[in-house]
Enzyme design. Structure first.
Site, short mmCIF file in Angstrom:
data_model
loop_
_atom_site.label_atom_id
_atom_site.label_comp_id
_atom_site.label_asym_id
_atom_site.label_seq_id
_atom_site.Cartn_x
_atom_site.Cartn_y
_atom_site.Cartn_z
N GLU A 197 1.20 6.97 41.96
CA GLU A 197 2.36 5.82 42.15
C GLU A 197 3.13 5.56 40.72
OE1 GLU A 197 0.31 2.16 42.83
OE2 GLU A 197 0.48 2.58 44.87
N GLU A 220 -2.59 5.04 50.96
CA GLU A 220 -3.51 3.73 50.79
C GLU A 220 -2.94 2.85 51.86
OE1 GLU A 220 -3.39 2.43 46.61
OE2 GLU A 220 -3.65 4.67 46.11
C1 GAL Z 1 -2.29 0.94 44.27
C2 GAL Z 1 -2.80 1.91 43.66
C3 GAL Z 1 -4.49 2.10 43.83
C4 GAL Z 1 -4.86 0.53 43.70
C5 GAL Z 1 -4.32 -0.21 44.79
C6 GAL Z 1 -4.78 -1.59 44.84
O1 GAL Z 1 -1.11 0.54 43.89
O2 GAL Z 1 -2.46 3.27 43.70
O3 GAL Z 1 -5.14 2.86 42.62
O4 GAL Z 1 -4.80 -0.04 42.41
O5 GAL Z 1 -3.03 -0.20 44.60
O6 GAL Z 1 -4.29 -2.52 45.68
#
Ligand code: GAL
Length: 633
Positions: free
Chosen positions: A143, A314
């Site tokens: 990110e 994610e």
């Molecule tokens: C994203 C990140 C993850 C985790 C997640 C939590 O922004 O890539 O590592 O922190 O958020 O929602």
């Protein structure tokens, strides 16, 4: 083939759990597991002392369970010893404060020493695992831009900025001229005198700021490119980065050129609460579902960034920990979000994360498993999606994904975001919001959309929208065959953020000049004669072109002819509907007024319907339950 995966952190769990975790993932119907992206302190606890054993074992264990692995380079989390080696590697904020160790992303993209360290660890990982049969993809870093980490006002950044400026302008006189430095005696005699545009007495020159934003984006591109080049030497597996929702401080198209797959991290409920301007009523209605268009916007954007190959890396599985409020998803939403990504062409959807961690910053962030290892709601829904995907793909082979496939194009440009951040000229002007509202309006009419950069080939589109573009210099007008709408605020400036002369938008076939622009509070909304209003931004035109839409007071708002139009204001929701209905009719596009909270997407010969409401909705002879998904040929 579309499939599912999950994010996993073997270094955070006792080794005895790995095997059973891997088997449970496979049983749940997951095919991919992403690991490694935050593991640097366990891979190299002190400089040069590499501990590969645990990662070798984790890869073997997960791979033997039949999972394909996405291995992350851990460069978003430089370990503590790195700071002793390079105390000046930390990013510096606009106020001149050094950011500290103790979370993540604490590096400055311009620091040469840290750039070398990133290349070194990528090289070591590539050498060790590049041909490992279980490594089926790589993720570079994590990110870019999250936690406000693109702009750094460090010494390293200043030096690199000066070099960048010299390469761009060659002669200092050219820079002075392009920036208008005669104003306020800001002329420079040499590039080495130019500082970063922070801590000035009053606002710095917008041209200076925009140059710094372009430079900062280029630093991300070259940082990412360096790791990409190294990994390619050692591995055939595709390279991916996971972008984050509404992070616009660097050019994602440019980063994407060096990668094989674009992915993004989708947290619909977190986004609704944390990064979306909306009425309280809207936030209440979609509290446990997320905004009905925010995810789709990013899906359509990353399809282009990934040149057709894109994933959700994610996917929110339950409550997150980082938004102002963190409600649980309505039952069925994890399934709906997953299916919506597939409907828009995603190849893979991975859930974040496998088991909720009982420690550290994200202990309140859910996973597919609870902290005690029992199944959470997200796991049941992931299993359901796995089964449904399997069933659907047995019946119907989903055709290869096309990067551009819809009839409507919305131009989205990172440089324009930076330009209007620097010069909003009114409290409410935000480029993302302008573009997103246009996108929402198109979706409310049931249309499927491609989001494309300003220099895209536009020949396949029946309708093209280009709101808020800094310049039109890169637009391939010659490719356009459909109906196009520019504005508000499109083509009015130079690349250095000065007013264009002759006055813009300078469209070849449209006699029209924007002679004055006003930003207005909502108390001064201008009602349109066709319904709806202009809100926040109003332009004054000098034009002979036919006026298609005007305010009730007769102020021209949409002017143009023969398929080329200019929009001289920022429409509200109803205003957009009136404008788009007229344009779609001209463009020969059939529209469907979608019920509130219901969206559709056409793809691969399938029509998908999604109900973002917390109650059932009947539409087109179909009853969609709350959080319902429906597809038909
Ligand atoms: C994203 C990140 C993850 C985790 C997640 C939590 O922004 O890539 O590592 O922190 O958020 O929602």
């Amino acid at each position: 083939m579309r499939d599912l995966g999950v994010c996993y952190y073997p270094e955070q769990w006792d080794k005895v759990l790995w095997k059973q975790d891997a088997e449970r993932m496979a049983e749940a119907g997951l095919s991919w597991v992403r690991i490694g992206e935050f593991s640097w302190s366990r891979l190299e606890p002190e400089a040069g002392n590499l501990h590969w054993d645990w990662l070798d074992d984790a890869i073997e264990c997960l791979g033997s369970a039949g999972l394909k692995i996405i291995l992350g380079t851990p460069t978003a989390t430089p370990p503590r010893w790195m700071l002793d080696k390079y105390p000046d590697m930390l990013a510096v904020d606009e106020q001149g404060n050094k950011r500290k160790f103790g979370s993540r992303r604490h590096y400055c993209f311009s620091h040469e020493g840290y750039r070398d360290e990133s290349k070194r660890i990528a090289d070591l990982m590539g050498r060790r695992y590049g041909t490992n049969p279980h490594i089926a993809a790589w993720q570079i870093d994590n990110e870019y831009g999250c936690h406000d980490t693109i702009l750094s006002y460090s010494d390293a950044a200043r030096k690199a900025f000066q070099i960048w400026l010299k390469q761009r302008y060659i002669h200092i006189e050219a820079l002075n001229e392009a920036w208008g430095n005669v104003f306020w005696s800001m002329d420079y005699e040499e590039f080495g005198q130019i500082d970063l545009p922070n801590l000035t007495v009053t606002e710095p020159n917008p041209a200076h700021c925009l140059a710094f934003r372009r430079f900062s984006s280029d630093q991300v591109v070259s940082y990412n490119q360096a790791q990409a080049q190294i990994l390619r030497r050692h591995s055939q597996a595709p390279l991916i980065h996971n972008y984050m929702g509404r992070i616009t401080e660097f050019d994602h198209y440019a980063v994407g050129k060096d990668l094989d797959i674009a992915s993004w991290d989708s947290y619909p409920i977190g986004f609704l609460s944390d990064r979306l301007e909306a009425e309280p009523e809207h936030k209440k209605r979609f509290l446990r579902q997320g905004d009905p268009d925010f995810q789709a916007f990013h899906h359509d954007l990353y399809r282009t960034v990934g040149k057709g190959r894109w994933w959700v890396m994610e996917q929110q599985p339950g409550p997150v920990n980082w938004a102002p409020y963190n409600p649980a998803p309505l039952p069925g939403m994890v399934r709906l979000w997953s299916w919506e990504a597939f409907a828009h062409g995603a190849q893979t959807v991975c859930y974040f994360r496998w088991r909720q961690a009982p420690f550290a910053q994200e202990q309140m962030h859910s996973g597919l498993l609870r902290p005690d290892g029992e199944a959470a709601q997200g796991l049941y829904e992931a299993c359901q999606v796995a089964k449904e995907l399997d069933d659907l793909q047995k019946k119907q082979s989903l055709a290869p994904i096309q990067a551009q496939k819809n009839k409507v194009a919305l131009l989205f440009d990172y440089v324009s975001q930076w330009a209007w951040d620097i010069q909003p000229q009114g409290a409410d002007f935000d480029y993302f919001r302008l573009t997103f509202e246009a996108y929402k309006a198109l979706r409310q009419l049931g249309l499927s959309i491609d989001i494309v950069p300003p220099d895209a080939d536009l020949s396949d589109y029946a309708l093209i929208l280009a709101p808020g573009l800094l310049t039109l210099d890169d637009v391939k007008h010659e490719t356009i065959k459909g109906t196009s709408l520019y504005g508000p605020r499109s083509g009015l400036k130079t690349k250095d953020l000065s007013i264009a002369l002759p006055l813009g938008p300078n469209l070849a076939d449209l006699e029209c000049k924007v002679v004055m622009s006003e930003s207005l509070p909502s108390s001064a909304d201008q009602e349109l004669s066709v319904g709806g209003a202009i809100t926040g931004w109003l332009e004054h035109l000098e034009t002979d072109a036919p006026v298609h839409i005007a305010t009730k007071e007769g102020h021209p708002i949409m002017v143009g002819k023969e398929g080329q139009y200019y929009l001289a204001g920022w429409p509200d929701e109803q205003g957009w509907q009136a404008i788009l209905s007229e344009l779609c009719q001209q463009a020969g596009l059939a529209v469907t007024a979608m019920p509130q909270g219901v969206r559709q997407c056409q793809n691969q010969g399938l029509r998908f319907l999604f109900n973002y409401n917390d109650h059932p909705v009947s539409f087109d002879g179909i009853t969609l339950p709350a959080a319902g998904v429906h597809w038909q040929s």
